[in-house]
Motif scaffolding. Sequence first.
Motif, short mmCIF file in Angstrom:
data_model
loop_
_atom_site.label_atom_id
_atom_site.label_comp_id
_atom_site.label_asym_id
_atom_site.label_seq_id
_atom_site.Cartn_x
_atom_site.Cartn_y
_atom_site.Cartn_z
N PHE A 1 55.83 -2.88 -12.67
CA PHE A 1 56.91 -3.86 -12.82
C PHE A 1 57.01 -4.63 -11.52
O PHE A 1 57.19 -4.05 -10.45
CB PHE A 1 58.25 -3.17 -13.12
CG PHE A 1 59.41 -4.13 -13.23
CD1 PHE A 1 59.63 -4.83 -14.41
CD2 PHE A 1 60.26 -4.34 -12.16
CE1 PHE A 1 60.70 -5.72 -14.51
CE2 PHE A 1 61.31 -5.23 -12.24
CZ PHE A 1 61.54 -5.92 -13.43
N ILE A 2 56.85 -5.93 -11.61
CA ILE A 2 56.91 -6.79 -10.43
C ILE A 2 57.97 -7.86 -10.67
O ILE A 2 57.90 -8.61 -11.65
CB ILE A 2 55.55 -7.46 -10.15
CG1 ILE A 2 54.49 -6.38 -9.88
CG2 ILE A 2 55.65 -8.41 -8.96
CD1 ILE A 2 53.09 -6.91 -9.78
N ASN A 3 58.96 -7.92 -9.79
CA ASN A 3 60.05 -8.87 -9.91
C ASN A 3 60.00 -9.85 -8.76
O ASN A 3 60.18 -9.48 -7.61
CB ASN A 3 61.39 -8.13 -9.92
CG ASN A 3 62.57 -9.08 -10.07
OD1 ASN A 3 62.40 -10.25 -10.40
ND2 ASN A 3 63.77 -8.58 -9.82
N SER A 4 59.71 -11.10 -9.04
CA SER A 4 59.65 -12.12 -8.00
C SER A 4 60.89 -13.00 -8.01
O SER A 4 60.95 -14.01 -7.31
CB SER A 4 58.40 -12.99 -8.19
OG SER A 4 58.42 -13.60 -9.48
N ALA A 5 61.90 -12.61 -8.80
CA ALA A 5 63.14 -13.38 -8.86
C ALA A 5 63.95 -13.16 -7.59
O ALA A 5 63.74 -12.20 -6.84
CB ALA A 5 63.96 -12.98 -10.09
N ASP A 6 64.92 -14.04 -7.35
CA ASP A 6 65.78 -13.93 -6.18
C ASP A 6 66.84 -12.88 -6.47
O ASP A 6 67.74 -13.07 -7.27
CB ASP A 6 66.44 -15.29 -5.90
CG ASP A 6 67.26 -15.25 -4.62
OD1 ASP A 6 68.12 -16.13 -4.45
OD2 ASP A 6 67.05 -14.34 -3.80
N SER B 1 55.00 -2.36 0.80
CA SER B 1 54.57 -3.45 -0.07
C SER B 1 53.90 -4.50 0.79
O SER B 1 53.78 -4.36 2.00
CB SER B 1 55.77 -4.05 -0.81
OG SER B 1 56.67 -4.64 0.11
N VAL B 2 53.47 -5.60 0.18
CA VAL B 2 52.78 -6.64 0.92
C VAL B 2 53.67 -7.21 2.01
O VAL B 2 53.24 -7.46 3.13
CB VAL B 2 52.33 -7.77 -0.05
CG1 VAL B 2 51.77 -8.94 0.74
CG2 VAL B 2 51.30 -7.23 -1.01
N ASP B 3 54.96 -7.42 1.70
CA ASP B 3 55.85 -8.04 2.68
C ASP B 3 56.70 -7.03 3.41
O ASP B 3 57.56 -7.39 4.20
CB ASP B 3 56.77 -9.06 1.98
CG ASP B 3 57.59 -8.43 0.87
OD1 ASP B 3 58.44 -9.14 0.32
OD2 ASP B 3 57.35 -7.26 0.55
N GLN B 4 56.50 -5.71 3.18
CA GLN B 4 57.23 -4.68 3.92
C GLN B 4 56.24 -3.60 4.32
O GLN B 4 55.94 -2.71 3.56
CB GLN B 4 58.32 -4.09 3.05
CG GLN B 4 59.14 -3.01 3.78
CD GLN B 4 60.04 -2.26 2.84
OE1 GLN B 4 60.70 -2.85 2.01
NE2 GLN B 4 60.07 -0.94 2.95
N GLN B 5 55.71 -3.72 5.52
CA GLN B 5 54.67 -2.81 5.97
C GLN B 5 55.27 -1.52 6.51
O GLN B 5 56.47 -1.41 6.70
CB GLN B 5 53.81 -3.48 7.05
CG GLN B 5 53.10 -4.73 6.56
CD GLN B 5 52.15 -4.44 5.39
OE1 GLN B 5 51.43 -3.45 5.41
NE2 GLN B 5 52.17 -5.27 4.38
N HIS B 6 54.36 -0.53 6.77
CA HIS B 6 54.76 0.79 7.25
C HIS B 6 55.61 0.67 8.51
O HIS B 6 56.60 1.34 8.68
CB HIS B 6 53.51 1.61 7.52
CG HIS B 6 53.78 2.99 8.02
ND1 HIS B 6 54.41 3.96 7.26
CD2 HIS B 6 53.51 3.59 9.21
CE1 HIS B 6 54.49 5.09 7.94
NE2 HIS B 6 53.95 4.88 9.13
N HIS B 7 55.21 -0.21 9.43
CA HIS B 7 56.02 -0.52 10.61
C HIS B 7 56.32 -2.01 10.53
O HIS B 7 55.47 -2.84 10.75
CB HIS B 7 55.24 -0.23 11.89
CG HIS B 7 54.82 1.19 12.04
ND1 HIS B 7 55.60 2.14 12.65
CD2 HIS B 7 53.70 1.84 11.63
CE1 HIS B 7 54.97 3.31 12.63
NE2 HIS B 7 53.82 3.15 12.03
N SER B 8 57.56 -2.34 10.22
CA SER B 8 57.92 -3.74 10.01
C SER B 8 58.17 -4.42 11.34
O SER B 8 58.72 -3.84 12.25
CB SER B 8 59.19 -3.82 9.14
OG SER B 8 58.99 -3.15 7.93
N ASN B 9 57.78 -5.70 11.41
CA ASN B 9 58.04 -6.47 12.63
C ASN B 9 59.52 -6.76 12.76
O ASN B 9 60.21 -6.97 11.79
CB ASN B 9 57.28 -7.80 12.59
CG ASN B 9 55.80 -7.57 12.81
OD1 ASN B 9 55.33 -6.45 12.86
ND2 ASN B 9 55.08 -8.67 12.91
#
Length: 406
Positions: A381-386, A397-405
Amino acid sequence: MDNNSQSPANAPDTASPTVYTGLSGNELYCLYLSGYKPGNLVVGNSVYAIGFIGSLASSVRTTVGGEITQFTNMIAEGRRLSVQRLEQELTKNSGHGATGVTSELVFHPGNIEFLSIGSTIFRQDNQQPQNFITSSSDGQEFFCQIDANFYPLRFALGNVAYSIGVGRNLLGELKEMVKGEITQFSNIFNITRNLALQRIAAEAKSFGANSVIGIRTTILPLGETGVQEMVMIGSASYNDKLASIADSVGGIITSDMTAEETWNITRIGYVPLKLILGTSVYSLGVVGGIRAAIHGFVKGELTTLTQMIYGAREESLKKVQQQAEEIGADDVLGIKTYIYQLGGDVIEFLAIGTAVKRVSGISTHTDQLPPQAIIRDKKTFINSADTAFNTNLNKTSVDQQHHSNP
């Protein structure tokens, strides 16, 4: 429990009440191998008004020191309240434990929610344990941990909130720097980054653990406050074979290796000792007025800047090496380096890894992990809605890495 057969000891009881769980099929299989069966989801939360957080930010008058203790305490309280309420729900349901426990931040309009979710588990023999267990490990990691002799006790976390802007104002006054390094900043960040590690270790120790396994480190911006949080979550565990090893590192072993990696190194006779952090802060504009005029370049290469950035990474790695030598480690595994922009010309270089040591007489219960323990579940299930911004520290995830900047 007979793990050598690597097949579930007991099939699910079809006469049991319907269960609503967050466990995947692979997790379910691994839990049955570990002697557990699934129960329902358990949830705990705590909601704070963003206005309150904003007023707290405006009242901060901290100077050098890095941490903003008001924020640290407030966030820690919100996170722990949500976990405490999850545990109350677990007890109400007579659960023997919960796996995959999270510590999430959900930003709703006008407020911030601290949210914890986990999946209840029960022992297959229905024997009531002395204490329930909670773990950040999912069902697959849970099996790997136990098979490597790290028995989960409780979900543990440690955090530190800090403001980069506080230190930035000191740039004009800084006198102490070597080859571009702002040593005062480096010292501040080394202390601040290690506070979260010290706190998760202290919490684990309060649970009677001698290790924290599978630590996940995340750096989060707290809305528009200018404050960031560094938070570590992991599974406070006990390994009866490593009491003397734990004593050599202050009573608590800490590791950011995955449960599968922990199983692998245990199988070949290594144990984790300590998660190690090394950070160096540099100003790119310090060396020879780099931003204003670059004099040393060959065929397009900015040699001065190249050498300085190389030196910055080396300095971070040197701090990792020094810490490893102090605790008598044989190696440091899984070293990762990160570069964070702290504003203006100021950059932080962070190195992080787990120090390990070879120890005789240790191994895993089974000779090989079952495929179900290492197969990664796919998103269906992938939700790209706001939607409300949600940060789950257990998942990547792609935009939340193991160590986030930051």
